[in-house]
Write a protein that holds these residues in place. Structure first.
Motif, PDB file in Angstrom:
ATOM      1  N   UNK A  93     -16.631  31.059  84.783  1.00  0.00           N
ATOM      2  CA  UNK A  93     -16.640  32.526  84.839  1.00  0.00           C
ATOM      3  C   UNK A  93     -15.531  33.079  83.954  1.00  0.00           C
ATOM      4  N   UNK A  94     -14.350  32.476  84.035  1.00  0.00           N
ATOM      5  CA  UNK A  94     -13.211  32.937  83.227  1.00  0.00           C
ATOM      6  C   UNK A  94     -13.503  32.827  81.736  1.00  0.00           C
ATOM      7  N   UNK A  95     -14.035  31.706  81.305  1.00  0.00           N
ATOM      8  CA  UNK A  95     -14.322  31.520  79.881  1.00  0.00           C
ATOM      9  C   UNK A  95     -15.310  32.576  79.399  1.00  0.00           C
ATOM     10  N   UNK A  96     -16.322  32.858  80.202  1.00  0.00           N
ATOM     11  CA  UNK A  96     -17.291  33.880  79.835  1.00  0.00           C
ATOM     12  C   UNK A  96     -16.637  35.254  79.771  1.00  0.00           C
ATOM     13  N   UNK A  97     -15.752  35.546  80.735  1.00  0.00           N
ATOM     14  CA  UNK A  97     -15.019  36.821  80.721  1.00  0.00           C
ATOM     15  C   UNK A  97     -14.228  36.976  79.425  1.00  0.00           C
ATOM     16  N   UNK A  98     -13.477  35.926  79.083  1.00  0.00           N
ATOM     17  CA  UNK A  98     -12.622  35.984  77.897  1.00  0.00           C
ATOM     18  C   UNK A  98     -13.450  36.124  76.626  1.00  0.00           C
ATOM     19  N   UNK A 150      -8.480  25.240  73.970  1.00  0.00           N
ATOM     20  CA  UNK A 150      -9.449  26.107  74.643  1.00  0.00           C
ATOM     21  C   UNK A 150      -9.360  27.535  74.115  1.00  0.00           C
ATOM     22  N   UNK A 151      -8.141  28.031  73.951  1.00  0.00           N
ATOM     23  CA  UNK A 151      -7.948  29.380  73.401  1.00  0.00           C
ATOM     24  C   UNK A 151      -8.559  29.471  72.016  1.00  0.00           C
ATOM     25  N   UNK A 152      -8.290  28.480  71.186  1.00  0.00           N
ATOM     26  CA  UNK A 152      -8.813  28.486  69.813  1.00  0.00           C
ATOM     27  C   UNK A 152     -10.339  28.431  69.802  1.00  0.00           C
ATOM     28  N   UNK A 153     -10.909  27.626  70.693  1.00  0.00           N
ATOM     29  CA  UNK A 153     -12.366  27.509  70.738  1.00  0.00           C
ATOM     30  C   UNK A 153     -13.009  28.828  71.162  1.00  0.00           C
ATOM     31  N   UNK A 154     -12.473  29.448  72.201  1.00  0.00           N
ATOM     32  CA  UNK A 154     -13.026  30.714  72.686  1.00  0.00           C
ATOM     33  C   UNK A 154     -12.856  31.804  71.638  1.00  0.00           C
ATOM     34  N   UNK A 155     -11.663  31.854  71.048  1.00  0.00           N
ATOM     35  CA  UNK A 155     -11.368  32.873  70.052  1.00  0.00           C
ATOM     36  C   UNK A 155     -12.247  32.700  68.808  1.00  0.00           C
ATOM     37  N   UNK A 209     -19.163  25.630  80.218  1.00  0.00           N
ATOM     38  CA  UNK A 209     -19.520  24.374  80.877  1.00  0.00           C
ATOM     39  C   UNK A 209     -18.867  23.193  80.177  1.00  0.00           C
ATOM     40  N   UNK A 210     -18.773  23.254  78.847  1.00  0.00           N
ATOM     41  CA  UNK A 210     -18.115  22.171  78.122  1.00  0.00           C
ATOM     42  C   UNK A 210     -16.648  22.044  78.477  1.00  0.00           C
ATOM     43  N   UNK A 211     -15.959  23.174  78.587  1.00  0.00           N
ATOM     44  CA  UNK A 211     -14.541  23.137  78.949  1.00  0.00           C
ATOM     45  C   UNK A 211     -14.363  22.657  80.385  1.00  0.00           C
ATOM     46  N   UNK A 212     -15.287  23.042  81.256  1.00  0.00           N
ATOM     47  CA  UNK A 212     -15.200  22.591  82.641  1.00  0.00           C
ATOM     48  C   UNK A 212     -15.294  21.069  82.717  1.00  0.00           C
ATOM     49  N   UNK A 213     -16.222  20.498  81.967  1.00  0.00           N
ATOM     50  CA  UNK A 213     -16.382  19.042  81.961  1.00  0.00           C
ATOM     51  C   UNK A 213     -15.149  18.371  81.361  1.00  0.00           C
TER      52      UNK A 213
END
Length: 227
Positions: A93-98, A150-155, A209-213
């Motif tokens: 949920x957090x990753x989607x929010x960001x 993770x920050x770099x991937x999301x950004x 989901x990838x980051x969660x795994x």
């Protein structure tokens, strides 16, 4: 009353023009106007920026050392627009929010994206945004060593998606007379067109989901902010 005093309605006191009570130009004005220029005209032209601000171009260099500094000020102005969600401790949920918040921010001014991709973040306001993102990811259980990736991937995903919103709707165009040579591409393109897949939602879910795994592969304890 002397003739000189009679010549002046305020009793003869002369007025001298001093400096204005507020500076004509400062870094905040430069950053916000540079961002507005990028948003409205799609380019960062220093002569146009000076014109919009009503100053000589040389006036910038009393406040900044280079064009890169102006880009960074514009990035800081953009960061002010970001609506930061109340972070969830549920990692997907957090990753989607960001992702959604960053995408909404970036796609408002796509012209700035190629400029900020080639220089490091130094603006305190932008660093504060990433500080909050890092804190939220730590609180959701992401290991310290994976937070920056993770920050770099999301950004990066949000920037790419923002640029994609400016591109043509369909990036694949197989001429009908050549369709037999690309059967798999034609098949999946047809499926996508009929399926109505939200590409950005798909990207966000895949990241989440990838980051969660990946994070779950390490034994971690959610960060409590040092309490």
């Amino acid at each position: 009353m002397s003739p000189a005093q009679q010549a002046h309605p305020d009793g003869g006191r002369s007025h001298r023009l001093g400096r204005p009570s507020t500076p004509r130009l400062n870094v905040e004005k430069i950053g916000h106007e540079a961002l507005a220029l990028l948003e409205e005209e799609g380019v960062l032209s220093l002569p146009r920026l000076a014109e919009r601000l009503g100053v000589r171009q040389s006036a910038f260099y009393k406040h900044v050392a280079s064009r890169a500094d102006i880009v960074e000020l514009a990035r800081g102005a953009l960061a002010e627009r970001m609506v930061f969600p109340r972070p969830s401790r549920d990692l997907p949920v957090l990753v989607t929010q960001l992702f959604d918040s960053l995408l909404d921010t970036y796609r408002g001014v796509p012209a700035i994206l190629p400029l900020i991709l080639v220089q490091p973040v130094t603006n305190p306001g932008v660093l504060a945004v990433y500080e909050r993102i890092a804190e939220a990811l730590l609180a959701a259980g992401v290991p310290d060593s994976l937070v920056l990736p993770a920050v770099e991937a999301i950004d990066s995903a949000a920037i790419g998606a923002a640029l994609d919103t400016q591109a043509m709707e369909n990036a694949w165009s197989v001429p009908q007379e050549q369709a037999a040579g690309f059967p798999h591409l034609v098949r999946v393109q047809t499926a996508l067109a009929s399926g109505g897949v939200d590409r950005f939602g798909f990207l966000a879910r895949t990241l989440a989901e990838g980051l969660k795994v990946t994070a779950g592969a390490q034994d971690t304890v959610p960060y409590d902010g040092g309490r």
